[in-house]
Design an enzyme around this catalytic site. Structure first.
Site, short mmCIF file in Angstrom:
data_model
loop_
_atom_site.label_atom_id
_atom_site.label_comp_id
_atom_site.label_asym_id
_atom_site.label_seq_id
_atom_site.Cartn_x
_atom_site.Cartn_y
_atom_site.Cartn_z
N ALA A 320 0.83 -1.20 0.00
CA ALA A 320 0.00 0.00 0.00
C ALA A 320 0.87 1.25 0.00
CB ALA A 320 -0.92 0.01 1.22
N PHE A 321 0.39 2.28 -0.69
CA PHE A 321 0.92 3.64 -0.57
C PHE A 321 -0.22 4.43 0.07
CE2 PHE A 321 3.63 1.81 -3.68
CZ PHE A 321 4.84 2.50 -3.64
N ASP A 322 -0.16 4.57 1.37
CA ASP A 322 -1.33 5.04 2.10
C ASP A 322 -1.70 6.49 1.79
OD1 ASP A 322 -2.04 2.65 3.58
OD2 ASP A 322 -0.11 2.90 4.56
N GLY A 329 -5.80 12.65 4.32
CA GLY A 329 -6.89 13.55 4.65
C GLY A 329 -8.24 12.87 4.58
N ASN A 405 -7.31 -1.86 8.75
CA ASN A 405 -6.87 -2.45 10.02
C ASN A 405 -5.91 -1.57 10.81
OD1 ASN A 405 -5.31 -3.36 7.58
ND2 ASN A 405 -3.85 -4.05 9.12
N TYR A 406 -5.16 -0.71 10.12
CA TYR A 406 -4.11 0.05 10.80
C TYR A 406 -4.55 1.47 11.15
CZ TYR A 406 0.32 -2.53 11.06
OH TYR A 406 1.34 -3.38 11.41
N ASP A 607 16.98 27.52 -3.64
CA ASP A 607 15.70 27.08 -3.08
C ASP A 607 15.70 25.54 -3.10
OD1 ASP A 607 13.16 26.87 -2.14
OD2 ASP A 607 12.19 27.96 -3.78
#
Length: 696
Positions: A320-322, A329, A405-406, A607
């Site tokens: 997963a890439f949460d 959000g 679950n997390y 920058d």
């Protein structure tokens, strides 16, 4: 100001406006909205505005960056095919000013509405029902499905939008809707074509253990007979709750020491910054100043990937890439008073958009509060026994996300000595699969009978956009290195040298605890009046394990940011995501940190942006079940020659009047208590103390 600050998240009226513009720009087309949120102004335009704001010259005539909304949506055709579109709407002009249409090779993140559709598709699917019917479930059990991103596409996968689910049995006999279904894993994964809303196949899962290798079909039809209940909600526990815990209250009788304006400007002690919120990153921190001096332009959680280490297909796709696949959000909790944050709390709402483009409030998505974190600084004069001590008070900006679950708890913490700490905590329930009776596995740990918690990693990336006394900074690598014994330079061999080297071009490198590698963000144009060194902030990269997947694997290719602990890049507007904008179903990282570094741009006195990567290699233990105690990692940003002395020297060392001894008597630190001095005859000067009896 009667108009929004350029960093204030979109208001409800602005979301309505952006929606209406897109609907009018697509007449007669069915639209499904994904997100509507503030498109932050280009940095050059925003810094001009911020300079006027901090310089006290801001007025109604001050040029303002255009107020822009980013609108992400699907246009849906009669044949159910979707086309993903990103538009920019100028809210002042009420006009769409740009549009980007993406093909099916770039899949956007999932919304909560999309995730909910999987369960409905499974219930309608004869294929899925047939797969379930092959198992003999105990009476009173029903199927629960946790939606999951599909992971990286295999090379023979068609370019469609997939969704998959992990299946569990749920015991309904206790009548409690919060009963833990994760204790009953069922070894199948339904795979859905999202656009068609149909289950296209059901993958079988291996349930073997050590010695079975990649073998399948080792389980019996009675896959839940060897499992047992594992509850965590209080009313279902098979152990009694502790009764020897007495109240521990956080009291602030005079209220908090911070204040928050309507446009999310936070002021506390000498800190001043703004809190943003968006569907992908959750809470973000902007325009950070300490005592009128700039420290950071922007601070955010950029990405998190969770690759699993079980090589049995289809677990190779379990990654997963949460932030990129779902969105922090969107997954933010509604925080509860007296539970998630203690003391006197200020809550901030997040404003999102639903599938119809209407504003949707994420109530109490962010909490702001103060906390005591032990001693800040202390010294006791051993000659007089006088101790001066101050407490380490922090201002905490916290949000919590739940992803099936997390749970993950993220906190930005500001202290009175000019330090900033970013804290991550992982908790919730470990991801589990079925394992045959009596077996163990090299790919995880059996945490309950029949329940295998798979080995995995949680790899985070924090994006740090520094503004150390200005927006042009240089990054230094500072290491402490041994020196050989030398009659002229190090005659006794105890010396060591501190070597500092600037990072001249965009690059990635790793933590080095053996050389105390320290990363410094410096303004070489401003010197500390005492040391003569550039004013700086520093951090020591956490020396945590990087991604373990083979570099040739899809899991590693799509998370190339996880190859290094630190990355340095030149700032580029819109470049916010370590693994790129499109992580969902990616085969490789695109427009992420590896691509940014490949530009080989100058990073001296310019920058620049820093990216800190750290994580947990989580090989589960039985104590993580059925809900895991938190695992915590902190990233500490600290001033280094930024001030001319300890910036917390002016923090008063007040005594806490509520502190008492265990037996109820007042302590010497309690209000009204007197410090008794030793009799005159027992006093002696420091010169009279024999060395063997001294406190040295």
């Amino acid at each position: 100001m009667s108009f929004p600050h350029p960093l204030e998240q979109l208001r409800a009226t602005e979301i309505h406006c952006a929606r209406d513009v897109i609907v009018k720009a697509n007449p007669g087309i069915l639209i499904q909205f994904r997100s509507i949120f503030l498109q932050e102004p280009p940095k050059a335009a925003l810094t001009s505005f911020l300079t006027a704001e901090h310089g006290g010259t801001l007025s109604a005539s001050t040029p303002r960056p255009p107020r822009l909304a980013e609108v992400q949506y699907d246009t849906i055709k009669a044949n159910k095919s979707h086309e993903y579109v990103e538009s920019t709407v100028d809210l002042g002009l009420k006009k769409e000013i740009s549009r980007q249409v993406y093909d099916g090779t770039k899949q956007p993140s999932f919304t909560l509405e999309e995730f909910k559709s999987l369960n409905e598709a499974c219930m309608k699917s004869k294929m899925f029902q047939e797969a379930v019917s092959k198992f003999k479930l105990p009476e009173g059990f029903v199927i629960e499905i946790d939606p999951w991103p599909y992971g990286g596409l295999d090379h023979d996968d068609p370019a469609i939008r997939y969704m998959q689910g992990l299946c569990f049995g749920k015991d309904t006999r206790n009548g409690n809707p919060d009963s833990n279904h994760y204790t009953y894993p069922i070894p199948i994964i339904p795979v859905m074509d999202y656009h068609k809303g149909e289950i296209i196949r059901v993958d079988k899962l291996a349930t073997g253990g050590t010695g079975d290798g990649l073998a399948y079909n080792t389980n019996s039809a009675n896959v839940l007979d060897h499992t047992r209940p594992s509850e965590y909600v209080p009313e279902l526990l098979d152990v009694k709750l502790r009764t020897d815990i007495k109240p521990l209250n956080v009291l602030q009788p005079e209220g908090p020491s911070f204040q928050v304006s309507n446009d999310n400007l936070v002021e506390w002690q000498k800190w001043r910054f703004r809190v943003g919120f968006n569907p992908r990153e959750g809470a973000t921190i902007h325009d950070v100043h300490y005592d009128g001096r700039s420290v950071l332009y922007r601070l955010s959680l950029s990405e998190m990937t969770v690759p699993y280490g079980d090589p049995r297909p289809p677990y190779h796709r379990k990654q997963a890439f949460d932030f990129g696949d779902g969105g922090a959000g969107r997954a933010a909790n509604n925080l509860a008073l007296g539970c998630d944050c203690l003391g006197v709390i200020k809550y901030l709402d997040g404003l999102l958009a639903d599938a119809s483009g209407q504003p949707s409030v994420a109530k109490n998505a962010v909490c702001i509060h103060e906390q005591d974190n032990g001693i800040g600084w202390k010294h006791t004069n051993f000659r007089t026994d006088r101790a001066v001590v101050t407490r380490y008070r922090e201002l905490v900006v916290q949000f919590i996300i739940t992803l099936a679950n997390y749970e993950y708890i993220f906190a930005y913490k500001f202290d009175q000595a000019g330090g900033i700490t970013l804290e991550t905590r992982a908790t919730g329930i470990v991801s589990v699969v079925n394992i045959d009776p009596g077996k163990t596995s090299p790919w995880g740990n059996v945490v309950s009978p029949g329940v295998l918690a798979q080995n995995h990693q949680h790899i985070f990336c924090v994006r740090i956009d520094p503004a150390i006394n200005g927006y042009n900074n240089t990054i230094f690598r500072e290491e402490s290195l041994p020196m050989p014994m030398d009659i002229n330079t190090n005659p006794f061999g105890n010396g060591y040298q501190v070597v500092s080297q600037p990072v001249a071009t965009s690059s990635g490198f790793d933590a080095s605890p053996t050389t105390n590698l320290t990363v410094k963000m410096s303004n070489t144009n401003v010197r500390n009046p005492i040391s003569g060194r550039p004013v700086s902030y520093k951090f020591t990269p956490p020396a945590t394990q990087l991604i373990l997947a083979d570099p040739r694997s899809t899991a590693a290719q799509r998370a190339q940011f996880a190859k290094h602990h630190v990355w340095v890049t030149a700032h580029k507007d819109g470049e916010l995501f370590a693994a790129g904008k499109f992580t969902n179903q990616s085969r490789g990282e695109r427009d992420g940190l590896a691509d940014a570094v490949a530009r080989n741009e100058n990073t001296l006195d310019s920058d620049v942006v820093l990216w800190s990567v750290f994580g947990l290699t989580h090989n589960p233990r039985v104590e993580d079940w059925p809900v895991m105690p938190i695992e915590k990692i902190e990233l500490h940003l600290r001033p280094a020659d930024f001030f001319d002395r300890n910036p917390a020297l002016d923090v008063p060392g007040s005594k806490n009047p509520t502190s008492v001894l265990v037996d109820g008597k007042d302590s010497c630190c309690s209000e009204g208590a007197k410090v008794q001095e030793a009799p005159e005859s027992h006093r002696q000067s420091s010169q009279d103390i024999p060395l063997k009896d001294s406190k040295l």
